[in-house]
Motif scaffolding. Structure first.
Motif, PDB file in Angstrom:
ATOM      1  N   ARG A  76       0.884  -1.248   0.096  1.00 38.97           N
ATOM      2  CA  ARG A  76      -0.071   0.035   0.147  1.00 38.97           C
ATOM      3  C   ARG A  76       0.803   1.155  -0.101  1.00 38.97           C
ATOM      4  NH1 ARG A  76      -3.219  -0.168   4.966  1.00 38.97           N
ATOM      5  NH2 ARG A  76      -1.212   0.834   6.092  1.00 38.97           N
ATOM      6  N   SER A  77       1.968   1.311   0.832  1.00 34.92           N
ATOM      7  CA  SER A  77       3.007   2.412   0.830  1.00 34.92           C
ATOM      8  C   SER A  77       3.602   2.771  -0.464  1.00 34.92           C
ATOM      9  CB  SER A  77       3.917   2.232   2.101  1.00 34.92           C
ATOM     10  OG  SER A  77       3.454   2.118   3.195  1.00 34.92           O
ATOM     11  N   LEU A  78       3.891   1.513  -1.029  1.00 36.46           N
ATOM     12  CA  LEU A  78       4.687   1.565  -2.285  1.00 36.46           C
ATOM     13  C   LEU A  78       3.696   1.919  -3.411  1.00 36.46           C
ATOM     14  CD1 LEU A  78       6.475  -2.025  -2.454  1.00 36.46           C
ATOM     15  CD2 LEU A  78       7.695   0.435  -2.410  1.00 36.46           C
ATOM     16  N   GLY A  79       2.402   1.679  -3.416  1.00 35.87           N
ATOM     17  CA  GLY A  79       1.475   2.183  -4.343  1.00 35.87           C
ATOM     18  C   GLY A  79       1.103   3.422  -4.363  1.00 35.87           C
ATOM     19  N   ARG A  80       1.020   4.108  -3.136  1.00 31.05           N
ATOM     20  CA  ARG A  80       0.584   5.190  -2.760  1.00 31.05           C
ATOM     21  C   ARG A  80       1.674   6.378  -3.253  1.00 31.05           C
ATOM     22  NH1 ARG A  80      -2.796   5.504   3.082  1.00 31.05           N
ATOM     23  NH2 ARG A  80      -4.766   4.463   2.255  1.00 31.05           N
ATOM     24  N   LEU A  81       2.840   5.902  -2.719  1.00 30.42           N
ATOM     25  CA  LEU A  81       4.042   6.858  -3.065  1.00 30.42           C
ATOM     26  C   LEU A  81       4.284   6.888  -4.786  1.00 30.42           C
ATOM     27  CD1 LEU A  81       6.432   5.525  -0.215  1.00 30.42           C
ATOM     28  CD2 LEU A  81       5.519   7.957  -0.829  1.00 30.42           C
ATOM     29  N   VAL A  82       4.144   5.991  -5.594  1.00 24.91           N
ATOM     30  CA  VAL A  82       4.289   5.716  -6.920  1.00 24.91           C
ATOM     31  C   VAL A  82       3.092   6.313  -7.313  1.00 24.91           C
ATOM     32  CG1 VAL A  82       3.995   4.217  -8.952  1.00 24.91           C
ATOM     33  CG2 VAL A  82       5.763   3.695  -7.203  1.00 24.91           C
ATOM     34  N   GLY A  83       1.766   6.172  -6.968  1.00 22.88           N
ATOM     35  CA  GLY A  83       0.519   6.705  -7.528  1.00 22.88           C
ATOM     36  C   GLY A  83       0.635   8.129  -7.576  1.00 22.88           C
ATOM     37  N   LYS A  84       1.274   8.750  -6.324  1.00 19.93           N
ATOM     38  CA  LYS A  84       1.389  10.365  -6.133  1.00 19.93           C
ATOM     39  C   LYS A  84       2.306  10.916  -7.411  1.00 19.93           C
ATOM     40  CE  LYS A  84       2.665  13.949  -2.946  1.00 19.93           C
ATOM     41  NZ  LYS A  84       3.684  14.608  -3.722  1.00 19.93           N
ATOM     42  N   GLN A  85       3.274  10.063  -7.687  1.00 17.90           N
ATOM     43  CA  GLN A  85       4.172  10.843  -8.670  1.00 17.90           C
ATOM     44  C   GLN A  85       3.522  10.205 -10.311  1.00 17.90           C
ATOM     45  OE1 GLN A  85       8.453  10.172  -8.177  1.00 17.90           O
ATOM     46  NE2 GLN A  85       8.039   9.391  -6.214  1.00 17.90           N
ATOM     47  N   ILE A  86       2.709   9.300 -10.381  1.00 21.71           N
ATOM     48  CA  ILE A  86       2.362   9.184 -11.810  1.00 21.71           C
ATOM     49  C   ILE A  86       1.107   9.995 -11.867  1.00 21.71           C
ATOM     50  CG2 ILE A  86       0.702   7.390 -12.733  1.00 21.71           C
ATOM     51  CD1 ILE A  86       3.494   6.457 -12.675  1.00 21.71           C
ATOM     52  N   ILE A  87       0.217  10.231 -11.030  1.00 18.69           N
ATOM     53  CA  ILE A  87      -0.936  11.475 -11.145  1.00 18.69           C
ATOM     54  C   ILE A  87      -0.217  12.691 -11.598  1.00 18.69           C
ATOM     55  CG2 ILE A  87      -2.620  12.748 -10.087  1.00 18.69           C
ATOM     56  CD1 ILE A  87      -3.529   9.860 -10.414  1.00 18.69           C
ATOM     57  N   GLU A  88       0.834  12.967 -10.802  1.00 17.93           N
ATOM     58  CA  GLU A  88       1.622  14.113 -11.107  1.00 17.93           C
ATOM     59  C   GLU A  88       2.103  14.381 -12.749  1.00 17.93           C
ATOM     60  OE1 GLU A  88       4.546  14.769  -8.048  1.00 17.93           O
ATOM     61  OE2 GLU A  88       2.932  15.109  -6.505  1.00 17.93           O
ATOM     62  N   LYS A  89       2.564  13.063 -13.055  1.00 12.74           N
ATOM     63  CA  LYS A  89       3.316  13.057 -14.423  1.00 12.74           C
ATOM     64  C   LYS A  89       2.066  12.849 -15.779  1.00 12.74           C
ATOM     65  CE  LYS A  89       6.518  10.356 -16.827  1.00 12.74           C
ATOM     66  NZ  LYS A  89       7.404   8.859 -16.918  1.00 12.74           N
ATOM     67  N   TYR A  90       1.025  12.263 -15.165  1.00 11.54           N
ATOM     68  CA  TYR A  90       0.115  12.196 -16.006  1.00 11.54           C
ATOM     69  C   TYR A  90      -1.315  12.623 -15.474  1.00 11.54           C
ATOM     70  CZ  TYR A  90       3.036   8.463 -17.845  1.00 11.54           C
ATOM     71  OH  TYR A  90       4.380   8.074 -18.162  1.00 11.54           O
ATOM     72  N   PRO A  91      -1.559  13.994 -15.379  1.00  8.94           N
ATOM     73  CA  PRO A  91      -2.394  14.691 -14.676  1.00  8.94           C
ATOM     74  C   PRO A  91      -3.886  14.400 -15.412  1.00  8.94           C
ATOM     75  CG  PRO A  91      -1.338  16.357 -15.951  1.00  8.94           C
ATOM     76  CD  PRO A  91      -0.482  15.237 -15.983  1.00  8.94           C
ATOM     77  N   HIS A  92      -3.887  13.949 -16.677  1.00  2.24           N
ATOM     78  CA  HIS A  92      -5.232  13.643 -17.150  1.00  2.24           C
ATOM     79  C   HIS A  92      -5.900  12.427 -16.485  1.00  2.24           C
ATOM     80  CE1 HIS A  92      -2.618  10.695 -19.245  1.00  2.24           C
ATOM     81  NE2 HIS A  92      -3.901   9.991 -19.423  1.00  2.24           N
ATOM     82  N   LEU A  93      -4.942  11.449 -15.824  1.00  2.00           N
ATOM     83  CA  LEU A  93      -5.571  10.357 -15.049  1.00  2.00           C
ATOM     84  C   LEU A  93      -6.347  10.866 -13.909  1.00  2.00           C
ATOM     85  CD1 LEU A  93      -2.726   8.194 -14.748  1.00  2.00           C
ATOM     86  CD2 LEU A  93      -4.453   7.933 -16.213  1.00  2.00           C
ATOM     87  N   LYS A  94      -6.350  11.952 -13.302  1.00  2.00           N
ATOM     88  CA  LYS A  94      -7.290  12.687 -12.303  1.00  2.00           C
ATOM     89  C   LYS A  94      -8.400  13.427 -12.942  1.00  2.00           C
ATOM     90  CE  LYS A  94      -7.006  15.102  -7.869  1.00  2.00           C
ATOM     91  NZ  LYS A  94      -6.148  15.904  -6.991  1.00  2.00           N
ATOM     92  N   GLU A  95      -7.809  14.412 -13.786  1.00  2.00           N
ATOM     93  CA  GLU A  95      -8.409  15.350 -14.448  1.00  2.00           C
ATOM     94  C   GLU A  95      -9.713  14.803 -15.091  1.00  2.00           C
ATOM     95  OE1 GLU A  95      -5.865  17.952 -16.032  1.00  2.00           O
ATOM     96  OE2 GLU A  95      -5.013  18.740 -14.193  1.00  2.00           O
ATOM     97  N   VAL A  96      -9.463  13.729 -16.083  1.00  2.00           N
ATOM     98  CA  VAL A  96     -10.229  13.333 -16.917  1.00  2.00           C
ATOM     99  C   VAL A  96     -11.069  11.987 -16.514  1.00  2.00           C
ATOM    100  CG1 VAL A  96     -10.760  12.308 -19.209  1.00  2.00           C
ATOM    101  CG2 VAL A  96      -9.138  14.311 -18.968  1.00  2.00           C
ATOM    102  N   HIS A  97     -10.274  11.154 -15.919  1.00  2.00           N
ATOM    103  CA  HIS A  97     -10.686   9.835 -15.244  1.00  2.00           C
ATOM    104  C   HIS A  97     -11.155   9.778 -14.037  1.00  2.00           C
ATOM    105  CE1 HIS A  97      -9.762   8.405 -19.383  1.00  2.00           C
ATOM    106  NE2 HIS A  97      -8.666   8.883 -19.542  1.00  2.00           N
ATOM    107  N   GLY A  98     -10.604  10.611 -13.271  1.00  2.00           N
ATOM    108  CA  GLY A  98     -10.832  10.672 -11.741  1.00  2.00           C
ATOM    109  C   GLY A  98     -10.150   9.822 -10.784  1.00  2.00           C
ATOM    110  N   TYR A  99      -8.962   9.327 -11.272  1.00  2.00           N
ATOM    111  CA  TYR A  99      -7.904   8.393 -10.503  1.00  2.00           C
ATOM    112  C   TYR A  99      -7.209   9.289  -9.560  1.00  2.00           C
ATOM    113  CZ  TYR A  99      -8.797   4.617 -13.582  1.00  2.00           C
ATOM    114  OH  TYR A  99      -9.342   3.534 -14.244  1.00  2.00           O
TER     115      TYR A  99
END
Length: 447
Positions: A76-99
């Motif tokens: 869970r810690s690994l996923g959250r830390l990676v997820g934070k950076q992935i969302i920053e790198k690909y903002p459409h994942l959050k803005e368009v898809h809601g991840y």
């Protein structure tokens, strides 16, 4: 591979698309995966399955259940830390898809929670024992009646493939097994290939196999839905890994390296001074020497070093992942994350100490010897009985024996391969204690 496809919320049997932006954040689909796994009978059985130390009643020694919970927490810690950076790198994942960043943590946590759910009794020696029964025991009689890949499934019985069956196989009234999301299934699939060809490359994804022939169609459906990259040709099936699988694997690598070492120290099998000698290399940048020296018990000192070591390894694994994220998405990263860790040499040193003092201890060897005898006997009795029943030659003893099967296993399969795998699946889901109890019942009746 594309993240928006890799994060699919689809479940087996769905007729419409599940969109992340339409999810109820108080009951997110990926968190439902976790709940379904933790309440499953297969997961609960891990409380009486060997991690390393056999049939131990000692408070501080891990079994498969406590190991799986800890791997899930690290995942869970690994996923959250990676997820934070992935969302920053690909903002459409959050803005368009809601991840959200925590979605990555939820997926990895659920997949990590289930990573050992298909492992048979008696640890990894249980896998070998099942395979040996078919390769060199009485099960050899079935070889000529099976295809090469069916036979390989049996002689190289694999807990990862069995786990995929546990999570996904339908039975009467239960479509899609636990019906967890394809994203979580994808992250679970450490070795997304069939049993043959065996180790066709040196890539980490080809090290073992991830599905039985009976589950091939379900596996391919998941892989295609997620957009995994095919890497085999002709009639052979295999794919590059789901990127989050690397985090599940790293969580497992971190936990068994550090925590098996900790168990060995707490049992007195590894000298306490080894803890500081080997772990200090992982924690030297974070250790508070004054705090460490104030700890008065061995357990507290080891616990402090363990926590710091796991934290260091988590941060390093995230760095390795993000540095190689582009190659991972392209299916061009053939290593585990910890293979490329700056602490790889230190981890290998710790593992070597554990091998010598824990894995090869007399207690563990006794467990493995017992496991071979118990599983060989169970396989021989139940495989023979179920096949004689199919051929209308079952004895009264066979009928009695088959009534010992749980109700959901009292079904006749259509062909020999499915019958044999069905028995293997039943035996694999037994706890260590239940396997020994069944063995003793059979031996008493034989005598």
């Amino acid at each position: 591979m594309q993240w928006e496809q890799l994060l699919s919320l689809k479940r087996q049997g769905d007729t419409s698309k599940r969109l992340r932006k339409e999810q109820d954040d108080t009951r997110l689909g990926f968190e439902v995966d976790y709940d379904r796994i933790i309440f499953s009978a297969a997961f609960r059985s891990l409380q009486d399955k060997t991690q390393v130390i056999p049939l131990s009643k000692t408070d501080f020694v891990h079994n498969r259940l406590t190991h799986s919970l800890e791997v899930s927490v690290v995942g869970r810690s690994l996923g959250r830390l990676v997820g934070k950076q992935i969302i920053e790198k690909y903002p459409h994942l959050k803005e368009v898809h809601g991840y959200q960043a925590n979605d990555f943590g939820a997926i990895v946590a659920a997949a990590a929670l289930s990573h050992d759910i298909g492992n048979p009794p008696f640890g990894h020696s249980g896998e070998k024992a099942i395979g040996e029964y078919f390769k060199n025991g009485n099960g050899l009689q079935y070889k000529d009646q099976l295809t090469d890949k069916e036979w390989q499934d049996l002689i190289d019985f694999e807990g990862n493939a069995n786990g995929f069956s546990v999570l996904s196989t339908s039975r009467t009234g239960i479509e899609g097994g636990l019906r967890i999301s394809y994203a979580t299934l994808g992250a679970f699939m450490k070795y997304p290939k069939e049993s043959l060809p065996k180790k066709p490359t040196s890539k980490i994804c080809d090290k073992k196999y991830g599905f039985f022939q009976q589950d091939k169609d379900a596996f391919v459906e998941v892989a295609n839905e997620l957009g995994l990259i095919p890497n085999k040709s002709g009639n052979d099936i295999g794919f590059e890994r789901h990127p989050l699988t690397f985090l599940v694997e790293a969580a497992d690598d971190i936990c068994y390296t550090i925590i098996d070492f900790e168990d060995g120290i707490n049992l007195g099998w590894i000298a306490e001074e080894h803890a500081l000698e080997y772990l200090i290399k992982l924690v030297k940048n974070g250790i508070d020497i004054k705090k460490y020296n104030e700890l008065t018990t061995k357990e507290d000192r080891i616990s402090y070093l363990r926590a710091l070591a796991i934290g260091s390894l988590i941060n390093d694994a995230v760095t390795v992942f993000m540095e190689n994220e582009k190659a991972i998405l392209a299916g061009e990263f053939p290593f585990s994350l910890m293979d490329k860790s700056q602490f790889n040499a230190q981890m290998n040193d710790i593992i070597q100490i554990s091998i010598k003092n824990v894995y090869q201890s007399k207690e563990v060897l006794h467990k493995e010897v017992m496991g071979y005898k118990v599983l060989n006997s169970l396989l021989d009795n139940f495989c023979s009985a179920t096949n004689r029943k199919e051929n209308d030659t079952a004895t009264n003893y066979d009928e009695l024996l088959l009534r010992l099967l749980p109700e959901r296993f009292q079904v006749q399969k259509e062909n020999l391969y499915e019958r044999l795998l069905h028995i293997c699946h039943f035996i694999s889901l037994l706890t260590d204690g239940k396997a020994v109890e069944l063995f003793n019942t059979i031996q008493v009746n034989k005598n």
